[in-house]
Design a protein around this motif. Structure first.
Motif, PDB file in Angstrom:
ATOM      1  N   ASN A  54       0.848  -1.203   0.000  1.00 35.91           N
ATOM      2  CA  ASN A  54       0.000   0.000   0.000  1.00 35.91           C
ATOM      3  C   ASN A  54       0.882   1.251   0.000  1.00 35.91           C
ATOM      4  OD1 ASN A  54      -2.116  -1.713   0.120  1.00 35.91           O
ATOM      5  ND2 ASN A  54      -2.891  -1.020   2.112  1.00 35.91           N
ATOM      6  N   THR A  55       0.300   2.384  -0.402  1.00 33.78           N
ATOM      7  CA  THR A  55       1.103   3.604  -0.472  1.00 33.78           C
ATOM      8  C   THR A  55       1.382   4.132   0.937  1.00 33.78           C
ATOM      9  OG1 THR A  55      -0.816   5.018  -0.625  1.00 33.78           O
ATOM     10  CG2 THR A  55       0.078   4.238  -2.693  1.00 33.78           C
ATOM     11  N   PHE A  56       2.575   4.672   1.103  1.00 32.20           N
ATOM     12  CA  PHE A  56       2.900   5.292   2.392  1.00 32.20           C
ATOM     13  C   PHE A  56       3.291   6.760   2.231  1.00 32.20           C
ATOM     14  CE2 PHE A  56       7.150   3.708   1.136  1.00 32.20           C
ATOM     15  CZ  PHE A  56       7.956   4.795   1.436  1.00 32.20           C
ATOM     16  N   GLY A  57       3.436   7.213   0.993  1.00 32.86           N
ATOM     17  CA  GLY A  57       3.836   8.600   0.784  1.00 32.86           C
ATOM     18  C   GLY A  57       3.936   8.889  -0.691  1.00 32.86           C
ATOM     19  N   VAL A  58       4.524  10.042  -0.962  1.00 31.62           N
ATOM     20  CA  VAL A  58       4.587  10.530  -2.337  1.00 31.62           C
ATOM     21  C   VAL A  58       5.974  11.117  -2.585  1.00 31.62           C
ATOM     22  CG1 VAL A  58       3.814  12.482  -3.748  1.00 31.62           C
ATOM     23  CG2 VAL A  58       2.132  10.996  -2.692  1.00 31.62           C
ATOM     24  N   VAL A  59       6.507  10.862  -3.772  1.00 29.28           N
ATOM     25  CA  VAL A  59       7.743  11.525  -4.187  1.00 29.28           C
ATOM     26  C   VAL A  59       7.436  12.244  -5.498  1.00 29.28           C
ATOM     27  CG1 VAL A  59       8.609   9.396  -5.284  1.00 29.28           C
ATOM     28  CG2 VAL A  59      10.199  11.222  -4.716  1.00 29.28           C
ATOM     29  N   GLU A  60       7.880  13.514  -5.594  1.00 28.62           N
ATOM     30  CA  GLU A  60       7.573  14.285  -6.790  1.00 28.62           C
ATOM     31  C   GLU A  60       8.855  14.798  -7.426  1.00 28.62           C
ATOM     32  OE1 GLU A  60       4.343  17.074  -6.708  1.00 28.62           O
ATOM     33  OE2 GLU A  60       3.511  16.210  -4.871  1.00 28.62           O
ATOM     34  N   SER A  61       8.936  14.614  -8.743  1.00 33.43           N
ATOM     35  CA  SER A  61       9.974  15.289  -9.507  1.00 33.43           C
ATOM     36  C   SER A  61       9.356  16.577 -10.045  1.00 33.43           C
ATOM     37  CB  SER A  61      10.450  14.393 -10.646  1.00 33.43           C
ATOM     38  OG  SER A  61       9.397  14.201 -11.556  1.00 33.43           O
ATOM     39  N   VAL A  62      10.132  17.336 -10.813  1.00 37.28           N
ATOM     40  CA  VAL A  62       9.577  18.565 -11.370  1.00 37.28           C
ATOM     41  C   VAL A  62       8.283  18.252 -12.123  1.00 37.28           C
ATOM     42  CG1 VAL A  62      10.013  20.536 -12.864  1.00 37.28           C
ATOM     43  CG2 VAL A  62      11.887  19.544 -11.572  1.00 37.28           C
ATOM     44  N   LYS A  63       8.324  17.162 -12.904  1.00 34.27           N
ATOM     45  CA  LYS A  63       7.209  16.878 -13.804  1.00 34.27           C
ATOM     46  C   LYS A  63       6.164  15.919 -13.250  1.00 34.27           C
ATOM     47  CE  LYS A  63       6.726  17.819 -17.656  1.00 34.27           C
ATOM     48  NZ  LYS A  63       5.843  18.922 -18.102  1.00 34.27           N
ATOM     49  N   VAL A  65       4.328  13.087 -10.260  1.00 40.07           N
ATOM     50  CA  VAL A  65       4.016  12.671  -8.896  1.00 40.07           C
ATOM     51  C   VAL A  65       3.994  11.145  -8.874  1.00 40.07           C
ATOM     52  CG1 VAL A  65       2.347  12.846  -7.020  1.00 40.07           C
ATOM     53  CG2 VAL A  65       2.506  14.679  -8.734  1.00 40.07           C
ATOM     54  N   SER A  66       4.730  10.523  -7.948  1.00 43.44           N
ATOM     55  CA  SER A  66       4.727   9.068  -7.860  1.00 43.44           C
ATOM     56  C   SER A  66       4.419   8.626  -6.441  1.00 43.44           C
ATOM     57  CB  SER A  66       6.086   8.492  -8.251  1.00 43.44           C
ATOM     58  OG  SER A  66       6.441   8.903  -9.547  1.00 43.44           O
ATOM     59  N   ASP A  67       3.589   7.590  -6.329  1.00 44.19           N
ATOM     60  CA  ASP A  67       3.307   7.014  -5.019  1.00 44.19           C
ATOM     61  C   ASP A  67       4.489   6.189  -4.547  1.00 44.19           C
ATOM     62  OD1 ASP A  67       0.711   7.978  -4.532  1.00 44.19           O
ATOM     63  OD2 ASP A  67      -0.146   6.484  -5.892  1.00 44.19           O
ATOM     64  N   LEU A  68       4.638   6.156  -3.223  1.00 46.80           N
ATOM     65  CA  LEU A  68       5.629   5.277  -2.604  1.00 46.80           C
ATOM     66  C   LEU A  68       4.877   4.094  -2.008  1.00 46.80           C
ATOM     67  CD1 LEU A  68       7.564   8.129  -0.788  1.00 46.80           C
ATOM     68  CD2 LEU A  68       8.498   6.705  -2.644  1.00 46.80           C
ATOM     69  N   PHE A  69       5.359   2.878  -2.285  1.00 45.45           N
ATOM     70  CA  PHE A  69       4.674   1.679  -1.800  1.00 45.45           C
ATOM     71  C   PHE A  69       5.510   1.014  -0.714  1.00 45.45           C
ATOM     72  CE2 PHE A  69       2.831   2.434  -5.916  1.00 45.45           C
ATOM     73  CZ  PHE A  69       1.485   2.123  -5.735  1.00 45.45           C
ATOM     74  N   ALA A  70       4.828   0.645   0.383  1.00 47.96           N
ATOM     75  CA  ALA A  70       5.544   0.004   1.480  1.00 47.96           C
ATOM     76  C   ALA A  70       5.889  -1.426   1.078  1.00 47.96           C
ATOM     77  CB  ALA A  70       4.681   0.003   2.739  1.00 47.96           C
ATOM     78  N   PRO A  71       7.181  -1.809   1.195  1.00 55.19           N
ATOM     79  CA  PRO A  71       7.548  -3.191   0.876  1.00 55.19           C
ATOM     80  C   PRO A  71       7.158  -4.175   1.985  1.00 55.19           C
ATOM     81  CG  PRO A  71       9.478  -1.714   0.965  1.00 55.19           C
ATOM     82  CD  PRO A  71       8.331  -0.966   1.521  1.00 55.19           C
ATOM     83  N   VAL A  72       6.989  -3.656   3.204  1.00 55.76           N
ATOM     84  CA  VAL A  72       6.618  -4.513   4.346  1.00 55.76           C
ATOM     85  C   VAL A  72       5.591  -3.780   5.207  1.00 55.76           C
ATOM     86  CG1 VAL A  72       8.828  -5.758   4.516  1.00 55.76           C
ATOM     87  CG2 VAL A  72       8.542  -3.577   5.720  1.00 55.76           C
ATOM     88  N   SER A  73       4.913  -4.537   6.079  1.00 56.51           N
ATOM     89  CA  SER A  73       3.915  -3.951   6.989  1.00 56.51           C
ATOM     90  C   SER A  73       4.550  -3.627   8.328  1.00 56.51           C
ATOM     91  CB  SER A  73       2.763  -4.938   7.225  1.00 56.51           C
ATOM     92  OG  SER A  73       2.267  -5.399   5.991  1.00 56.51           O
ATOM     93  N   GLY A  74       3.991  -2.640   9.023  1.00 55.31           N
ATOM     94  CA  GLY A  74       4.507  -2.326  10.348  1.00 55.31           C
ATOM     95  C   GLY A  74       4.149  -0.914  10.771  1.00 55.31           C
ATOM     96  N   VAL A  75       4.901  -0.404  11.745  1.00 59.14           N
ATOM     97  CA  VAL A  75       4.652   0.938  12.264  1.00 59.14           C
ATOM     98  C   VAL A  75       5.875   1.811  11.988  1.00 59.14           C
ATOM     99  CG1 VAL A  75       4.231   2.288  14.368  1.00 59.14           C
ATOM    100  CG2 VAL A  75       3.138   0.055  14.074  1.00 59.14           C
TER     101      VAL A  75
ATOM    102  N   ARG B 299       3.338  23.072   2.727  1.00 57.91           N
ATOM    103  CA  ARG B 299       4.102  22.195   1.837  1.00 57.91           C
ATOM    104  C   ARG B 299       3.184  21.562   0.793  1.00 57.91           C
ATOM    105  NH1 ARG B 299       6.809  17.718   3.409  1.00 57.91           N
ATOM    106  NH2 ARG B 299       8.518  18.192   2.003  1.00 57.91           N
ATOM    107  N   GLY B 300       3.738  21.192  -0.336  1.00 60.86           N
ATOM    108  CA  GLY B 300       2.975  20.523  -1.379  1.00 60.86           C
ATOM    109  C   GLY B 300       3.123  21.248  -2.697  1.00 60.86           C
ATOM    110  N   ILE B 301       3.004  20.506  -3.781  1.00 60.49           N
ATOM    111  CA  ILE B 301       3.117  21.093  -5.117  1.00 60.49           C
ATOM    112  C   ILE B 301       1.749  21.033  -5.787  1.00 60.49           C
ATOM    113  CG2 ILE B 301       4.245  20.961  -7.367  1.00 60.49           C
ATOM    114  CD1 ILE B 301       6.583  19.554  -6.001  1.00 60.49           C
ATOM    115  N   PRO B 302       1.203  22.207  -6.170  1.00 60.06           N
ATOM    116  CA  PRO B 302      -0.099  22.193  -6.842  1.00 60.06           C
ATOM    117  C   PRO B 302       0.075  21.653  -8.262  1.00 60.06           C
ATOM    118  CG  PRO B 302       0.809  24.410  -6.874  1.00 60.06           C
ATOM    119  CD  PRO B 302       1.785  23.558  -6.098  1.00 60.06           C
ATOM    120  N   ARG B 303      -0.826  20.783  -8.679  1.00 58.20           N
ATOM    121  CA  ARG B 303      -0.732  20.209 -10.021  1.00 58.20           C
ATOM    122  C   ARG B 303      -2.022  20.481 -10.781  1.00 58.20           C
ATOM    123  NH1 ARG B 303       4.643  18.625 -10.994  1.00 58.20           N
ATOM    124  NH2 ARG B 303       5.449  17.572  -9.157  1.00 58.20           N
ATOM    125  N   HIS B 304      -1.933  20.413 -12.120  1.00 59.01           N
ATOM    126  CA  HIS B 304      -3.084  20.615 -13.001  1.00 59.01           C
ATOM    127  C   HIS B 304      -4.268  19.770 -12.525  1.00 59.01           C
ATOM    128  CE1 HIS B 304      -5.168  21.404 -16.807  1.00 59.01           C
ATOM    129  NE2 HIS B 304      -5.501  20.122 -16.799  1.00 59.01           N
TER     130      HIS B 304
END
Lengths: 129, 369
Positions: A54-63, A65-75, B299-304
């Motif tokens: 499941n997703t645990f966060g987000v990583v964004e490049s300039v262009k 947005v990508s979801d981050l997926f947890a490889p394992v379960s836990g806290v 924080r955060g980037i606004p997107r289309h």
């Protein structure tokens, strides 16, 4: 593509370094190179429960947005808050200062679903054709 | 390979981009370079030195003949009649109902010869629209295929270009929004002092077959000035920092020029153009919403596509947004109700379900220091 041995790799391009019952998690050199300049990382706070695949966060490049997926379960016991001000560490040091979260694992047997460096390399080469 | 991949078109510089290690992506039906070394690196090269972009995917239409000027004048919102030979203007092209068909630049190349430069994604649509209105006494031709277009942008653009023109080309005599034919590296090039980055620089129109040689000459002469090849990623961050509209993101057929902040290219008095009646009526009614620029406070980037909230209620939508490499801040563009469009007004942007604070700021976001 740098792929340290001794780490476990997910098919979603995260890596895991096992330290006792703690999993240190980040994204792979391949993932950061595909993303390009990372400008923003959003991570869960300590105490958040994460579930494998499941997703645990987000990583964004300039262009992108990508979801981050947890490889394992836990806290989540710690998130790398340095990345708030220096997201570029994900590009420059994906396996060191670019780490993202430390998770206290709930079920260490989930680690066996992950890939070793060699099989991850083969997986990436096949996926990117 | 999927069908979508097979249909992608390539500019004459495709092999040049591949050889230089560019990352190629689909854009407006073309396979185009999104980056070479990295978006931020390329962005900074344009702000500090110079960058070279392949924008050959853009469309060029030529109108020739006695009625050519009158024809183009009727199609666009700006005053084509005031153009002298060698002059360029920016304009919108509207439907009768005021919606924007495209935004474009118009060149007067000769007394009775004009060129309209349109967005790649709109070439077919624009062609159909314009051809359906074109006058008897005027030849109208789509020359997109045989035309190559490079954008050389940045404070060092002029010295780089001068090196490739015998005698230097007297480039300082070309004003902003002016264009002259020059011999550049042995190729006939229309040198236009225009661009989409906020920096000084040129757009270079050539034969598409000449584009690779022109590109190579610029790269090899420009290296010592800090020139770098740039992709569409940097083109987008540069134009966003200037709040230049991108068709398909910030403007489209559901928007009109007045709300999009393009009122300055609508010249009602110059005579008739398609959409004039409707735009006059909209102006008299008062503009209901406006395209504004904002900076993120949280924080955060606004997107289309992200919703814009005012006092918790959805009030508009983000049309473009990015992390600004020059400012080190997340910035965005979007439509808000005219009553809430003042500089300093507080907004919230819904990013992944969480309302995050933002504030309307003066634009362009980036100003040369």
């Amino acid at each position: 593509m740098e792929l340290p041995s001794g780490l476990k790799y997910s098919r979603e391009h995260e890596w895991v370094r096992v330290e006792g019952n703690i999993a240190v998690i980040g994204i792979t050199d391949f993932a950061q190179s595909e993303l390009g300049d990372v400008v923003y990382v959003e991570l869960p706070e300590g105490g958040t429960e994460v579930e494998a695949n499941n997703t645990f966060g987000v990583v964004e490049s300039v262009k992108a947005v990508s979801d981050l997926f947890a490889p394992v379960s836990g806290v989540v016991v710690e998130a790398n808050t340095t990345l708030e001000d220096q997201p570029e560490l994900v590009n420059s040091e994906p396996y060191e200062d670019g780490w993202m979260i430390r998770v206290e694992m709930k079920d260490e047997s989930e680690l066996s679903d992950l890939l070793e460096a060699d099989s991850y390399r083969a997986y990436v080469e096949e996926e990117s054709g | 390979m999927t069908n979508a991949d097979q249909e992608l078109r390539r500019t004459s510089l495709y092999e040049t981009h591949k050889a230089a290690g560019a990352k190629m992506v689909p854009f407006a039906g073309y396979e185009m370079p999104v980056q070479y070394t990295g978006v931020i690196d390329e962005h900074n090269a344009v702000r500090e030195a110079a960058g070279l972009f392949d924008v050959s995917h853009m469309g060029e239409f030529e109108a020739r003949g006695k009625e050519a000027g009158a024809f183009i004048h009727k199609m666009v919102t700006n005053n084509v009649r005031r153009l002298d030979v060698g002059g360029v203007l920016y304009a919108a092209m509207c439907r009768e109902a005021g919606g924007i068909v495209d935004d474009l630049t118009v060149y007067r190349l000769e007394e009775e010869r004009y060129m309209a430069v349109v967005n790649a994604a709109n070439i077919e649509k624009d062609w159909e629209w314009m051809a359906s209105h074109h006058a008897e006494d005027c030849a109208f031709e789509n020359v997109s295929e045989e035309t190559g277009l490079l954008a050389l942008q940045g404070p060092r653009a002029e010295p780089v270009l001068a090196k490739l023109i015998p005698g230097g080309g007297d480039l300082e005599a070309i004003p902003y929004y002016g264009a002259r034919y020059k011999d550049v590296a042995g190729c006939e090039v229309l040198v236009s002092r225009t661009g989409y980055t906020g920096e000084d620089g040129f757009e270079l129109y050539c034969k598409s077959a000449d584009a690779p040689a022109l590109w190579d000459a610029l790269i090899s002469e420009g290296g010592s000035e800090g020139l770098k090849p740039c992709g569409l990623g940097a083109r987008d961050t540069l134009r966003t920092e200037m709040k230049y509209a991108l068709y398909g993101n910030d403007i489209d057929e559901s928007t009109h020029p007045l709300e999009a902040g393009l009122g300055w290219v609508v010249r009602y008095k110059a005579g008739d153009f398609i959409g004039r009646e409707k735009l006059l009526a909209l102006k008299a009614e008062g503009i209901k919403r406006k395209l504004v620029g904002f900076e993120m406070v949280d924080r955060g980037i606004p997107r289309h596509g992200a919703p814009i909230l005012i006092e918790g209620e959805e009030a508009g939508e983000v049309t473009s947004g990015t992390m600004s490499p020059s400012l080190g801040k997340a910035i965005g563009i979007g439509y808000v109700p005219a009553a809430n469009a003042d500089v300093g007004a507080a907004l919230e942007i819904d990013i992944r379900g969480k309302a995050r604070r933002a504030q309307i700021v003066k634009t362009p976001f980036y100003r040369k220091s």
